[in-house]
Design an enzyme around this catalytic site. Structure first.
Site, PDB file in Angstrom:
ATOM      1  N   GLU A 318      55.546 -21.759   3.734  1.00 13.90           N
ATOM      2  CA  GLU A 318      56.988 -21.543   3.759  1.00 13.90           C
ATOM      3  C   GLU A 318      57.374 -20.413   2.815  1.00 13.90           C
ATOM      4  O   GLU A 318      56.939 -20.404   1.660  1.00 13.90           O
ATOM      5  CB  GLU A 318      57.726 -22.804   3.287  1.00 13.90           C
ATOM      6  CG  GLU A 318      57.401 -24.053   4.054  1.00 13.90           C
ATOM      7  CD  GLU A 318      57.916 -25.301   3.342  1.00 13.90           C
ATOM      8  OE1 GLU A 318      58.418 -26.189   4.039  1.00 13.90           O
ATOM      9  OE2 GLU A 318      57.817 -25.381   2.100  1.00 13.90           O
ATOM     10  N   CYS A 319      58.188 -19.487   3.294  1.00 15.52           N
ATOM     11  CA  CYS A 319      58.797 -18.451   2.468  1.00 15.52           C
ATOM     12  C   CYS A 319      57.739 -17.746   1.600  1.00 15.52           C
ATOM     13  O   CYS A 319      56.957 -16.964   2.107  1.00 15.52           O
ATOM     14  CB  CYS A 319      59.923 -19.035   1.628  1.00 15.52           C
ATOM     15  SG  CYS A 319      61.086 -17.773   1.015  1.00 15.52           S
TER      16      CYS A 319
END
Length: 434
Positions: A318-319
């Site tokens: 994520e991210c």
């Protein structure tokens, strides 16, 4: 009956976080077990709550989570607590769309009273009209009291007391301004570096608050019945080995995502900054954080990057974790640093540009909700667009945000929430839950 309440404000910047931290520490120092919560998807405030209360702070998000899941979470974590304090987000009625996902919506769902923090620096008797509006605008919540912040003169406070009394809102006290108890900022959120002595700042804030706020009145005003906790989710005996990245570069983790992952297997933690080798794992979880602040160390750990390129298990990123899996990350000075190269994407901090908001990703028949918050930008390699993936915002509008899904990788700029959807996550990762 136990005290439980939500700290809200008419707008951001009124002092919700500082007052929440001060209350958590002041009540914790009195020997009570205080359970903190954070309304919304924020990762940074809960880290500070945890320091202040000595208890892990739990996110409660009425947009990302189902109502049933929210109620179960709140009941589970409040059942053993003497006091429960939830910090609101933005203004009391500010949501993803009108009031959807707002602090007010959460307070109404959980039936907890609201304590309003009002920035009174440039306000006198007009506070009466403001409090009247907040008391009567949405009848499904109870305004149990007000704290006036940034009030330096007793004479000013007396006017504010009269204003609150005329509309029937209990006044819990006021706080003079103290610049030394402000939390240093980083990006849009809070500074998370070990260089900051948060304990000292929070202790000073608690001392300051204790001298000006009637804590016993606040607790009396917020007594509410506490429901019995729902049964906790069953924990796996360990079918899968799951390794979670956690260090200064990767630490944006929802606790309930970890609780849900425990249904799939046993969890260990490792640091991409310092680990000499990848753990023996079937699934790697690389959460978000601040990889852009640690690029020399991440790029310099070439042995771990090489092992990551050769890794054959499943990866969830994520991210910041997605950025780490990409080709390169370019820092604010324009220098490019080589990353793992497992995804056909590069990211850059030149120039920093904020992307912020709720996201909903559709992959086949699976829908995951989450939140996006980053200052980097991405550069797609030609031909990498996946037409079977749709990303929408809270208004159901299409958003240009990269999500990568393959036989063994799920990655994107989104911070996914799967605390109540481990089935959907397992399906996307090709995990047989038995």
């Amino acid at each position: 009956m136990k005290p439980q309440f939500l700290i809200a404000a008419p707008h951001s910047g009124a002092g919700k976080t500082t007052i929440t931290l001060a209350l958590l520490r002041a009540l914790q120092r009195s020997g009570r077990r205080v359970q903190p919560f954070k309304c919304g998807p924020d990762y940074l405030d809960p880290q500070l709550h945890t320091i202040a209360a000595g208890q892990a702070s739990i996110n409660l998000d009425a947009w990302m989570m189902s109502e049933t899941h929210l109620q179960e979470l709140y009941q589970r974590y409040t059942s053993d607590a003497a006091i429960s304090i939830t910090e609101g987000v933005m203004g009391l009625f500010d949501g993803a769309h009108k009031m959807e996902g707002s602090s007010a919506a959460l307070a109404a769902l959980l039936r907890i009273p609201v304590i309003l923090v009002v920035d009174a620096r440039a306000m006198a008797y007009s506070a009466a009209a403001l409090l009247y509006g907040y008391k009567h605008f949405f009848r499904d919540i109870t305004l149990a009291g007000v704290i006036f912040n940034f009030v330096d003169a007793p004479s000013h406070y007396r006017i504010l007391q009269e204003a609150a009394a005329d509309v029937g809102v209990p006044v819990l006290g006021y706080l003079p301004e103290r610049p030394d108890i402000r939390i240093p900022s980083r990006h849009l959120g809070l500074h998370t570096s070990a260089e900051t002595d948060y304990d000292a700042i929070i202790d000073a804030a608690a001392d300051h608050l204790s001298g000006h706020i009637d804590l016993e009145l606040l607790l009396q005003q917020t007594l509410r019945p506490v429901s019995a906790a729902a049964p906790t989710q069953a924990v796996s005996t360990g079918r899968l080995k799951i390794a979670v990245a956690q260090d200064e570069a990767f630490h944006f983790i929802y606790p309930e995502n970890i609780t849900a992952l425990k249904q799939l297997g046993d969890i260990t933690y490792f640091s991409p900054l310092t680990a000499g080798a990848l753990p023996n794992a079937d699934l790697l979880y690389l959460p978000g954080g601040y990889p852009e602040l640690h690029l020399p160390q991440l790029a310099g750990n070439t042995g771990l990057l090489q092992q990551l390129r050769q890794y054959k298990g499943r990866i969830l990123a994520e991210c910041g974790g997605m950025m780490y899996l990409g080709e390169q990350i370019t820092d604010e000075k324009g220098e490019a640093w080589t990353m793992a190269g497992l995804l056909p994407v590069s990211t850059t901090m030149q120039p920093p540009r904020l992307s912020l908001g709720y996201r909903e990703v559709h992959i086949g028949d699976v829908v995951l909700r989450g939140h996006e918050f980053h200052y980097s930008q991405y550069i797609k390699a030609p031909g990498t667009t996946q037409t079977d993936i749709r990303v929408l915002n809270s208004r159901q509008e299409t958003v240009d945000s990269p999500v990568f899904h393959g036989p063994r990788i799920l990655a994107g700029y989104m911070h996914f929430y799967w605390g109540d959807n481990i089935r959907g996550l397992s399906q996307l990762l090709g995990i047989d839950r038995g």
